[in-house]
Design a protein around this motif. Structure first.
Motif, PDB file in Angstrom:
ATOM      1  N   SER A  20     107.277  26.907 -60.799  1.00 11.16           N
ATOM      2  CA  SER A  20     105.433  25.871 -60.541  1.00 11.16           C
ATOM      3  C   SER A  20     104.100  26.859 -59.936  1.00 11.16           C
ATOM      4  N   GLY A  21     103.281  26.520 -60.692  1.00 11.68           N
ATOM      5  CA  GLY A  21     102.068  27.334 -59.697  1.00 11.68           C
ATOM      6  C   GLY A  21     101.528  28.571 -60.711  1.00 11.68           C
ATOM      7  N   CYS A  22     102.639  29.209 -61.468  1.00 10.46           N
ATOM      8  CA  CYS A  22     102.147  30.201 -62.316  1.00 10.46           C
ATOM      9  C   CYS A  22     101.306  30.538 -63.301  1.00 10.46           C
ATOM     10  N   GLY A  23     100.376  29.353 -63.956  1.00 10.49           N
ATOM     11  CA  GLY A  23      99.608  29.655 -64.536  1.00 10.49           C
ATOM     12  C   GLY A  23      99.935  29.483 -65.638  1.00 10.49           C
ATOM     13  N   LYS A  24     101.345  28.764 -65.874  1.00  8.41           N
ATOM     14  CA  LYS A  24     101.951  29.162 -67.647  1.00  8.41           C
ATOM     15  C   LYS A  24     100.889  27.256 -68.474  1.00  8.41           C
ATOM     16  N   SER A  25     100.563  26.862 -68.024  1.00 12.06           N
ATOM     17  CA  SER A  25     100.000  25.002 -68.011  1.00 12.06           C
ATOM     18  C   SER A  25      98.597  25.464 -68.488  1.00 12.06           C
ATOM     19  N   THR A  26      98.007  26.101 -66.935  1.00 15.16           N
ATOM     20  CA  THR A  26      96.682  26.994 -67.750  1.00 15.16           C
ATOM     21  C   THR A  26      96.591  28.075 -68.890  1.00 15.16           C
ATOM     22  N   LEU A  27      97.381  28.619 -69.016  1.00 15.26           N
ATOM     23  CA  LEU A  27      97.448  29.676 -70.488  1.00 15.26           C
ATOM     24  C   LEU A  27      97.426  28.230 -71.857  1.00 15.26           C
ATOM     25  N   LEU A  28      98.085  27.680 -71.283  1.00 14.40           N
ATOM     26  CA  LEU A  28      98.240  26.592 -73.013  1.00 14.40           C
ATOM     27  C   LEU A  28      97.681  25.550 -73.130  1.00 14.40           C
ATOM     28  N   ARG A  29      96.190  25.363 -71.763  1.00 11.51           N
ATOM     29  CA  ARG A  29      95.195  24.873 -71.979  1.00 11.51           C
ATOM     30  C   ARG A  29      93.988  25.753 -72.198  1.00 11.51           C
ATOM     31  N   MET A  30      94.023  26.289 -72.561  1.00 14.07           N
ATOM     32  CA  MET A  30      92.815  27.419 -72.754  1.00 14.07           C
ATOM     33  C   MET A  30      93.171  27.575 -73.778  1.00 14.07           C
TER      34      MET A  30
ATOM     35  N   ASP B 274      84.787  29.867 -77.836  1.00 14.64           N
ATOM     36  CA  ASP B 274      84.072  29.091 -77.813  1.00 14.64           C
ATOM     37  C   ASP B 274      84.261  28.016 -78.883  1.00 14.64           C
ATOM     38  N   VAL B 275      85.225  28.034 -79.590  1.00 12.10           N
ATOM     39  CA  VAL B 275      85.907  26.156 -80.585  1.00 12.10           C
ATOM     40  C   VAL B 275      85.666  25.154 -79.909  1.00 12.10           C
ATOM     41  N   GLU B 276      85.119  24.857 -80.716  1.00 10.33           N
ATOM     42  CA  GLU B 276      85.941  23.114 -80.107  1.00 10.33           C
ATOM     43  C   GLU B 276      87.197  22.600 -79.813  1.00 10.33           C
ATOM     44  N   PRO B 277      88.006  22.100 -79.252  1.00  8.41           N
ATOM     45  CA  PRO B 277      89.424  22.104 -79.476  1.00  8.41           C
ATOM     46  C   PRO B 277      89.484  21.034 -80.739  1.00  8.41           C
ATOM     47  N   SER B 278      89.053  20.915 -81.120  1.00 11.47           N
ATOM     48  CA  SER B 278      89.565  19.809 -82.375  1.00 11.47           C
ATOM     49  C   SER B 278      89.158  20.150 -83.455  1.00 11.47           C
ATOM     50  N   GLU B 279      88.840  21.647 -83.660  1.00 13.18           N
ATOM     51  CA  GLU B 279      88.812  22.766 -84.433  1.00 13.18           C
ATOM     52  C   GLU B 279      89.937  23.517 -84.701  1.00 13.18           C
ATOM     53  N   ARG B 280      90.629  23.540 -83.901  1.00 12.87           N
ATOM     54  CA  ARG B 280      91.357  24.784 -83.134  1.00 12.87           C
ATOM     55  C   ARG B 280      92.326  24.966 -83.879  1.00 12.87           C
ATOM     56  N   GLY B 281      92.562  23.488 -85.109  1.00  9.41           N
ATOM     57  CA  GLY B 281      93.780  23.709 -85.787  1.00  9.41           C
ATOM     58  C   GLY B 281      95.069  23.444 -84.729  1.00  9.41           C
ATOM     59  N   VAL B 282      94.627  23.279 -83.304  1.00  4.97           N
ATOM     60  CA  VAL B 282      96.157  22.597 -82.992  1.00  4.97           C
ATOM     61  C   VAL B 282      96.746  21.767 -82.575  1.00  4.97           C
ATOM     62  N   ALA B 283      97.743  20.687 -81.834  1.00  2.00           N
ATOM     63  CA  ALA B 283      98.093  19.819 -81.689  1.00  2.00           C
ATOM     64  C   ALA B 283      98.616  19.852 -80.567  1.00  2.00           C
ATOM     65  N   MET B 284      98.330  18.506 -79.197  1.00  3.74           N
ATOM     66  CA  MET B 284      99.092  18.901 -78.070  1.00  3.74           C
ATOM     67  C   MET B 284      99.911  17.537 -77.916  1.00  3.74           C
ATOM     68  N   VAL B 285     101.276  18.219 -77.266  1.00  2.00           N
ATOM     69  CA  VAL B 285     101.544  16.819 -76.319  1.00  2.00           C
ATOM     70  C   VAL B 285     101.978  16.921 -75.200  1.00  2.00           C
TER      71      VAL B 285
ATOM     72  N   LEU C 179     101.208  22.627 -79.546  1.00  2.00           N
ATOM     73  CA  LEU C 179     101.766  22.723 -78.670  1.00  2.00           C
ATOM     74  C   LEU C 179     102.303  22.231 -77.192  1.00  2.00           C
ATOM     75  N   PHE C 180     103.168  22.346 -76.590  1.00  2.00           N
ATOM     76  CA  PHE C 180     104.058  21.204 -75.232  1.00  2.00           C
ATOM     77  C   PHE C 180     103.791  21.832 -74.170  1.00  2.00           C
ATOM     78  N   ASP C 181     103.145  21.031 -73.163  1.00  2.00           N
ATOM     79  CA  ASP C 181     102.931  20.799 -71.927  1.00  2.00           C
ATOM     80  C   ASP C 181     104.067  20.230 -70.987  1.00  2.00           C
ATOM     81  N   GLU C 182     105.464  20.703 -71.083  1.00  2.00           N
ATOM     82  CA  GLU C 182     106.198  20.038 -69.963  1.00  2.00           C
ATOM     83  C   GLU C 182     106.875  18.443 -70.760  1.00  2.00           C
ATOM     84  N   PRO C 183     107.012  18.379 -71.802  1.00  2.00           N
ATOM     85  CA  PRO C 183     106.813  17.474 -72.560  1.00  2.00           C
ATOM     86  C   PRO C 183     107.853  16.383 -72.276  1.00  2.00           C
ATOM     87  N   LEU C 184     109.554  17.118 -71.735  1.00  2.00           N
ATOM     88  CA  LEU C 184     110.408  16.436 -71.763  1.00  2.00           C
ATOM     89  C   LEU C 184     111.046  15.784 -69.957  1.00  2.00           C
TER      90      LEU C 184
END
Length: 361
Positions: free
Chosen positions: A38-48, A69-80, A156-161
């Motif tokens: 916890s606190g190592c920066g993994k979720s921050t990296l994913l959110r970037m 500088d591209v908007e999240p909706s234009e990056r071609g990613v989906a996050m869970v 992109l999955f942020d600790e989904p389980l």
């Protein structure tokens, strides 16, 4: 589909830097797991990568396109996310289609995508239910389904389980692995659970305090860790570490005295420059690598504290001279109430780490 690359990525909050020049490349279609405490920066990296956090320095590219500088909706990613974030008043079908409907996607294509996601996740019979009528595992499937219908280049999955109980977590790990094989889409997954990482990943990125410690395939990290942190973090139960001191070193070998165990010495092959005599090192050995007495470089007698029986395998939690040691022993199931155990340390599988935690090879 698309690959993802990070080049010297930095994240600062004011004067406080949380990500320190992270560089890595995720290949097209690869399943990569970011793991660390916890606190190592993994979720921050994913959110970037997702565009939910600004990049303070360096570059992030998706499919070869720099997206700083591209908007999240234009990056071609989906996050869970960790939370399911389902609309409680909507049915499963409405939850799945909502994002597409809001962007004006054609009705026929939206229906096609929803049917496809429901089939892949085996939730077609749940389409008219609302979230309160679903189990935790079913809600997570719907949350993943909302990402699938977007047909992204990268998941992109942020600790989904993390909100699921143990049995469901195991089941969902299997489902996610199957999903990746079926879709063949690039996936980046964040977890603090190294068991999840070892199970799911093509490659693992181990993070600590905003630094990338090591990148490799699961068994590469397990068998060939770059430093003591990775060696201790990857694997369950964790690697054992014994304090050692160099008493002799020459070309190709080093002889160690186990500091807390008078009279115990072992000699180990070492390809690199020998450490100086008197240097303090850590000797690491995994629970399953201990041998029977007389079959290693040094015998160690331990006082048994607890024996954990896990079906076909037992783990002996023991201590000797103030050092806590875990030994994997199948025969311990049949040994009754013994209060001590003698094991041997084979020098060829033991690992050495210097005072700074770096691996000596």
């Amino acid at each position: 589909m698309a690959g993802v690359s990070l080049s010297k990525v930095v994240k600062r909050y004011g004067a406080f830097e949380t990500i320190h020049g992270a560089s890595l490349a995720v290949e097209d279609g690869e399943f990569v797991v970011f793991v660390g405490p916890s606190g190592c920066g993994k979720s921050t990296l994913l959110r970037m990568i997702a565009g939910l956090e600004d990049v303070s320095g360096g570059e992030i590219a998706i499919g070869g396109r720099v997206v700083n500088d591209v908007e999240p909706s234009e990056r071609g990613v989906a996050m869970v996310f960790q939370s399911y974030a389902l609309y409680p008043h909507m049915t499963v079908e409405q939850n799945l289609s909502f994002g597409l409907r809001m962007t004006g996607n054609p009705k026929a294509d939206t229906e096609r995508r929803v049917r496809r996601a429901a089939g892949i996740l085996r939730i077609a019979d749940l389409m008219q239910r609302r979230p309160r009528q679903l189990s935790g595992g079913q809600r997570q499937r719907v949350a993943i389904g909302r990402a699938i219908v977007r047909e992204p280049d990268v998941f992109l999955f942020d600790e989904p389980l993390s909100n699921l109980d143990t049995e469901l977590r195991v089941q969902m790990r299997v489902e996610l692995s199957r999903l990746h094989k079926e879709l063949g889409t690039t996936m980046i997954y964040v977890t603090h659970d190294q068991t999840e990482a070892m199970t799911l990943a093509d490659r693992i990125v181990v993070l600590r305090d905003g630094h990338v410690e090591q990148i490799g395939r699961p068994l590469e990290l397990y068998d060939d860790p770059a430093n003591r942190f990775v060696a201790g973090f990857v694997g369950s139960p964790k690697m054992n570490f014994l304090a050692a001191e160099v008493v002799d070193a020459g070309a190709g070998t080093v002889t160690l005295a186990l500091v807390n165990h008078a009279g115990l010495r072992l000699t180990k092959a070492l390809a690199g420059p020998p450490p100086e005599r008197g240097s303090r090192l850590s000797l690491g050995i995994r629970p399953e690598h201990f041998a029977a007495p007389g079959q290693g470089a040094a015998d160690l007698t331990l006082g048994i504290d607890v024996v954990e029986h896990l079906g076909s395998t037992s783990y002996v939690y023991a201590s000797a001279a103030g050092e806590q040691i875990v030994v994997e022993r199948d025969e311990q199931r049949r040994s009754g109430g013994a209060d001590s155990l003698t094991v041997a340390i084979p020098a060829d599988v033991a690992l050495l780490f210097d005072g700074a935690g770096q691996r000596l090879r």
